[in-house]
Design an enzyme around this catalytic site. Structure first.
Site, mmCIF file in Angstrom:
data_model
loop_
_atom_site.group_PDB
_atom_site.id
_atom_site.type_symbol
_atom_site.label_atom_id
_atom_site.label_comp_id
_atom_site.label_asym_id
_atom_site.label_seq_id
_atom_site.Cartn_x
_atom_site.Cartn_y
_atom_site.Cartn_z
ATOM 1 N N LYS A 296 -5.888 7.429 15.501
ATOM 2 C CA LYS A 296 -5.745 6.020 15.131
ATOM 3 C C LYS A 296 -5.304 5.146 16.292
ATOM 4 C CE LYS A 296 -4.987 5.938 10.152
ATOM 5 N NZ LYS A 296 -3.941 5.767 9.128
ATOM 6 N N GLU B 295 3.793 13.934 19.331
ATOM 7 C CA GLU B 295 3.183 14.588 18.159
ATOM 8 C C GLU B 295 1.766 15.087 18.502
ATOM 9 O OE1 GLU B 295 3.396 12.126 14.538
ATOM 10 O OE2 GLU B 295 1.274 12.538 14.243
ATOM 11 N N MET C 226 2.632 3.000 2.082
ATOM 12 C CA MET C 226 3.907 2.992 2.821
ATOM 13 C C MET C 226 4.896 1.985 2.224
ATOM 14 S SD MET C 226 4.009 5.243 5.242
ATOM 15 C CE MET C 226 5.275 4.700 6.377
ATOM 16 N N LYS D 1 8.605 4.681 18.877
ATOM 17 C CA LYS D 1 7.709 5.236 17.844
ATOM 18 C C LYS D 1 6.368 5.642 18.465
ATOM 19 C CE LYS D 1 5.771 6.440 14.010
ATOM 20 N NZ LYS D 1 4.655 5.792 13.439
ATOM 21 N N SER E 23 8.564 6.787 10.823
ATOM 22 C CA SER E 23 7.754 8.004 10.840
ATOM 23 C C SER E 23 8.071 8.886 9.649
ATOM 24 C CB SER E 23 7.992 8.807 12.120
ATOM 25 O OG SER E 23 7.229 10.002 12.074
ATOM 26 N N HIS F 192 6.886 8.823 20.275
ATOM 27 C CA HIS F 192 7.003 9.855 19.242
ATOM 28 C C HIS F 192 5.609 10.353 18.859
ATOM 29 C CE1 HIS F 192 6.540 10.942 14.991
ATOM 30 N NE2 HIS F 192 7.746 11.494 15.063
ATOM 31 N N ASN F 193 4.705 9.423 18.611
ATOM 32 C CA ASN F 193 3.356 9.816 18.208
ATOM 33 C C ASN F 193 2.613 10.533 19.333
ATOM 34 O OD1 ASN F 193 4.153 8.341 15.972
ATOM 35 N ND2 ASN F 193 2.135 7.465 15.643
ATOM 36 N N LYS G 99 -1.114 -3.780 7.328
ATOM 37 C CA LYS G 99 -1.924 -3.190 8.385
ATOM 38 C C LYS G 99 -1.531 -3.828 9.715
ATOM 39 C CE LYS G 99 -6.803 -1.949 8.666
ATOM 40 N NZ LYS G 99 -6.628 -0.670 7.964
ATOM 41 N N ALA G 100 -1.329 -2.999 10.735
ATOM 42 C CA ALA G 100 -0.894 -3.508 12.035
ATOM 43 C C ALA G 100 -1.987 -4.356 12.674
ATOM 44 C CB ALA G 100 -0.511 -2.340 12.942
ATOM 45 N N ALA H 156 0.877 -1.175 0.000
ATOM 46 C CA ALA H 156 0.000 0.000 0.000
ATOM 47 C C ALA H 156 0.917 1.228 0.000
ATOM 48 C CB ALA H 156 -0.928 -0.053 1.206
ATOM 49 N N GLY I 290 5.206 9.466 7.279
ATOM 50 C CA GLY I 290 4.120 9.297 6.323
ATOM 51 C C GLY I 290 4.637 8.804 4.988
HETATM 52 P P1 NBP Z 1 -2.488 -0.263 5.309
HETATM 53 O O1 NBP Z 1 -2.321 -0.133 6.771
HETATM 54 O O2 NBP Z 1 -3.692 0.318 4.679
HETATM 55 O O3 NBP Z 1 -2.423 -1.829 4.932
HETATM 56 C C1 NBP Z 1 -2.653 -2.281 3.609
HETATM 57 C C2 NBP Z 1 -1.721 -3.417 3.272
HETATM 58 O O4 NBP Z 1 -1.916 -4.516 4.169
HETATM 59 C C3 NBP Z 1 -2.010 -3.958 1.873
HETATM 60 O O5 NBP Z 1 -0.786 -4.307 1.284
HETATM 61 C C4 NBP Z 1 -2.855 -5.189 2.177
HETATM 62 O O6 NBP Z 1 -2.826 -6.147 1.147
HETATM 63 C C5 NBP Z 1 -2.156 -5.709 3.387
HETATM 64 N N1 NBP Z 1 -2.912 -6.724 4.155
HETATM 65 C C6 NBP Z 1 -4.021 -6.601 4.918
HETATM 66 BR BR1 NBP Z 1 -4.951 -5.064 5.150
HETATM 67 N N2 NBP Z 1 -4.415 -7.738 5.484
HETATM 68 C C7 NBP Z 1 -3.517 -8.661 5.064
HETATM 69 C C8 NBP Z 1 -3.384 -10.053 5.289
HETATM 70 N N3 NBP Z 1 -4.215 -10.711 6.103
HETATM 71 N N4 NBP Z 1 -2.363 -10.684 4.679
HETATM 72 C C9 NBP Z 1 -1.525 -10.040 3.877
HETATM 73 N N5 NBP Z 1 -1.598 -8.710 3.620
HETATM 74 C C10 NBP Z 1 -2.581 -8.023 4.202
HETATM 75 O O7 NBP Z 1 -1.183 0.273 4.540
HETATM 76 P P2 NBP Z 1 -0.292 1.582 4.790
HETATM 77 O O8 NBP Z 1 -1.124 2.788 5.046
HETATM 78 O O9 NBP Z 1 0.678 1.587 3.690
HETATM 79 O O10 NBP Z 1 0.478 1.269 6.152
HETATM 80 C C11 NBP Z 1 1.294 0.125 6.319
HETATM 81 C C12 NBP Z 1 1.787 0.079 7.745
HETATM 82 O O11 NBP Z 1 2.599 1.214 7.989
HETATM 83 C C13 NBP Z 1 0.680 0.110 8.794
HETATM 84 O O12 NBP Z 1 1.016 -0.709 9.865
HETATM 85 C C14 NBP Z 1 0.658 1.542 9.220
HETATM 86 O O13 NBP Z 1 0.152 1.712 10.523
HETATM 87 C C15 NBP Z 1 2.122 1.909 9.125
HETATM 88 N N6 NBP Z 1 2.420 3.329 8.969
HETATM 89 C C16 NBP Z 1 1.663 4.117 8.165
HETATM 90 C C17 NBP Z 1 1.974 5.445 7.993
HETATM 91 C C18 NBP Z 1 1.167 6.314 7.099
HETATM 92 O O14 NBP Z 1 1.426 7.524 7.058
HETATM 93 N N7 NBP Z 1 0.221 5.784 6.346
HETATM 94 C C19 NBP Z 1 3.074 5.982 8.656
HETATM 95 C C20 NBP Z 1 3.848 5.169 9.447
HETATM 96 C C21 NBP Z 1 3.506 3.839 9.589
HETATM 97 P P3 NBP Z 1 -3.901 -6.106 -0.059
HETATM 98 O O15 NBP Z 1 -3.363 -5.121 -1.034
HETATM 99 O O16 NBP Z 1 -3.894 -7.494 -0.571
HETATM 100 O O17 NBP Z 1 -5.217 -5.689 0.549
#
Ligand code: NBP
Length: 477
Positions: free
Chosen positions: A261, A190, A13, A183, A128, A186-187, A75-76, A11, A130
């Site tokens: 979140k 923030e 990130m 982390k 961190s 940190h949040n 996804k966490a 996705a 985004g």
């Molecule tokens: P998301 O948190 O929206 O997760 C989407 C990804 O998870 C997709 O690749 C999806 O695959 C995969 N996924 C899921 Br949902 N369930 C799954 C499963 N059971 N098996 C395998 N894959 C699975 O993505 P993101 O916003 O890029 O964030 C990724 C991580 O980074 C998260 O933990 C988030 O908290 C963290 N983070 C995000 C940010 C930010 O600014 N967005 C910043 C720092 C950290 P699919 O494509 O097949 O559905």
């Protein structure tokens, strides 16, 4: 070709992190549950570097050089466990799983323990910045074993943000969950920074009578001084933005209910468990939840408040300077509280976290990046065992200079009925820490009265109880 690193979970990130590795010259294997996402990444950005497209878990693992470095960016929560369960059986001793998601550190500790039994390194890593940070250089907070950092460190240093002095914004934070813990805090910090900025804005608007555009200019000026930071910079951008549809300030057309979140809430929950007073962070989390209680707020709108009184032009300018002092002093307090929580977590879990190094890696890439962090770094450089940031001479002097204005701002806020829970909590923390005597003595007396909980005396060792229901003589407990 064998890839030096692999990213699964593409996705926003994961995709940007994979591109960041590739742009830095690494061969990157890419994988995603829904295969089309991986295919699109290679199609769209394949020219940026060397990608190896893996359509199955087996292909993905086979594409990696050994020991394998496998980054999970899903996804966490449950998805992370699902992905670990899918890949772990395919890995060999010495391989590394790097979880870059926003995991709870307790989950990271459990996963690390389970995988250690299979001699797989699990590296819970806070990231961190985004999506922009993931692509151009995030602040990276890896936990896990020292051994894994020896292998991963150089790669992470390459893709990380660089501070103004060129230092990479990554360090081995400590074992198992240390990276995700840092982390999380940190949040939390923030949240507090954002709440304090919000209060400063509301005061400038309601007490000083400035427009959002004028306040944007004030923030721009502040951003050239000691408050220089990413959050102050974007605040000016948001405040000066005008809504195209209505011509009104953008900030006036957005629903005033803040969402979250969960990492801020975790910071406070864990602080409660550790017994660390993070009142500023807690107020920031509560302020967001209060804002979301629409019905409660609607039902309370007619409650009595003070009569508004506008300031004159010159008074307003002087007030703005005071707000800058209050904001800066409150910011010192919220970082003091956040670093206290990290120190307490480090002590509780035996992580041996270097607080100076933490402040150093937050100087670039992350949301709270700020000139201010250089000063925190300097404080820990001067004294690694600093009991609190407030004990640093520079910070103590700055607060001493700010405190009159800080108090005046809170008086004005109270008089005019502008809620400032962040500023107020910060000042209360400061005043409580410096107090010669706290009413906690009275609390102890009450506890002994109703529950025989005993108390200690200022003049003698031991635990004592007063026979409150009898002749009120004192006995040794
Ligand atoms: P998301 O948190 O929206 O997760 C989407 C990804 O998870 C997709 O690749 C999806 O695959 C995969 N996924 C899921 Br949902 N369930 C799954 C499963 N059971 N098996 C395998 N894959 C699975 O993505 P993101 O916003 O890029 O964030 C990724 C991580 O980074 C998260 O933990 C988030 O908290 C963290 N983070 C995000 C940010 C930010 O600014 N967005 C910043 C720092 C950290 P699919 O494509 O097949 O559905």
């Amino acid at each position: 070709t064998s890839a030096q690193i692999g990213v699964t979970g593409l996705a926003v990130m994961g995709r940007n992190l994979a591109r960041n590795f590739a742009r830095n010259g690494y061969t990157v294997a890419v994988h995603n549950r829904t295969v089309s996402r991986a295919q699109e990444l290679v199609k769209e950005f394949g020219h940026e570097g060397d990608f190896v497209l893996a359509e199955t878990a087996k292909e993905f693992v086979a594409a990696l050089e050994r020991p394998r470095r496998l980054v999970i960016m899903v996804k966490a929560g449950e998805p992370t466990d699902a992905v670990i369960q899918e890949f772990a059986p395919l890995l060999e001793p010495g391989d590394m799983i790097i979880d870059g998601g926003n995991a709870h550190f307790a989950d990271t500790r459990r996963r690390e323990r389970e995988l250690r039994e299979r001699r797989i390194h699990f590296v819970g890593t806070g990231i961190s910045g985004g999506e922009e940070g993931a692509l151009h250089g995030p602040s990276i907070m890896p936990g896990g074993s020292k051994e894994s950092y020896e292998s991963l460190g150089p790669m992470l240093e390459k893709i990380s943000a660089k501070a103004a002095d060129g230092a990479p914004c990554v360090t081995h934070v400590g074992p198992d969950g240390a990276g995700h813990f840092v982390k999380m805090v940190h949040n939390g910090i923030e949240y507090a920074d954002m709440q304090l900025i919000g209060e400063a804005y509301q005061l400038l608007r309601d007490v000083a009578g400035y427009t959002p555009a004028q306040i944007a200019d004030i923030f721009r000026t502040w951003n050239t001084g000691r408050l220089d930071s990413y959050l102050i910079e974007i605040t000016a951008e948001v405040l000066s933005h005008v809504d195209a549809a209505t011509g009104k300030p953008f900030v006036d057309v957005v629903v005033d209910q803040a969402e979250q979140k969960g990492t801020g809430r975790w910071t406070v929950q864990i602080a409660l468990d550790l017994g660390v007073p993070v009142s500023g962070i807690a107020e920031a989390v509560f302020a967001r939840s209060l804002s979301g209680h629409a019905a409660l707020r609607a039902a309370s709108r007619d409650l009595a408040g003070p009569k508004p009184a506008a300031l004159s032009g010159s008074e307003a300018a002087a007030f703005a300077d005071r707000v800058e002092q209050a904001l800066y002093a409150s910011k010192i307090v919220s970082y003091t509280q956040g670093f206290h929580e990290i120190a307490a977590g480090s002590e509780e879990y035996g992580w041996d976290i270097d607080l100076g190094a933490v402040s150093s890696i937050w100087r670039g890439g992350c949301i709270i990046r700020a000139a201010f962090l250089d000063r925190i770094r300097a404080a820990y450089d001067a004294r690694a065992d600093l009991p609190s940031l407030l004990s640093d001479e520079t910070f103590a002097r700055e607060i001493a200079d700010a405190q009159d204005d800080w108090r005046e701002v809170l008086i004005a806020a109270t008089r005019q009925g502008v809620p400032t829970p962040g500023f107020a909590a910060a000042l209360a923390y400061y005043d409580a820490l410096r107090a010669q005597r706290l009413p906690a003595a009275l609390t102890q007396g009450q506890r002994d009265f109703f529950g025989a909980h005993t108390y200690r005396r200022v003049d003698r060792e031991g635990a004592f109880h007063t026979l409150w229901g009898g002749d009120r003589s004192e006995v040794s407990a």
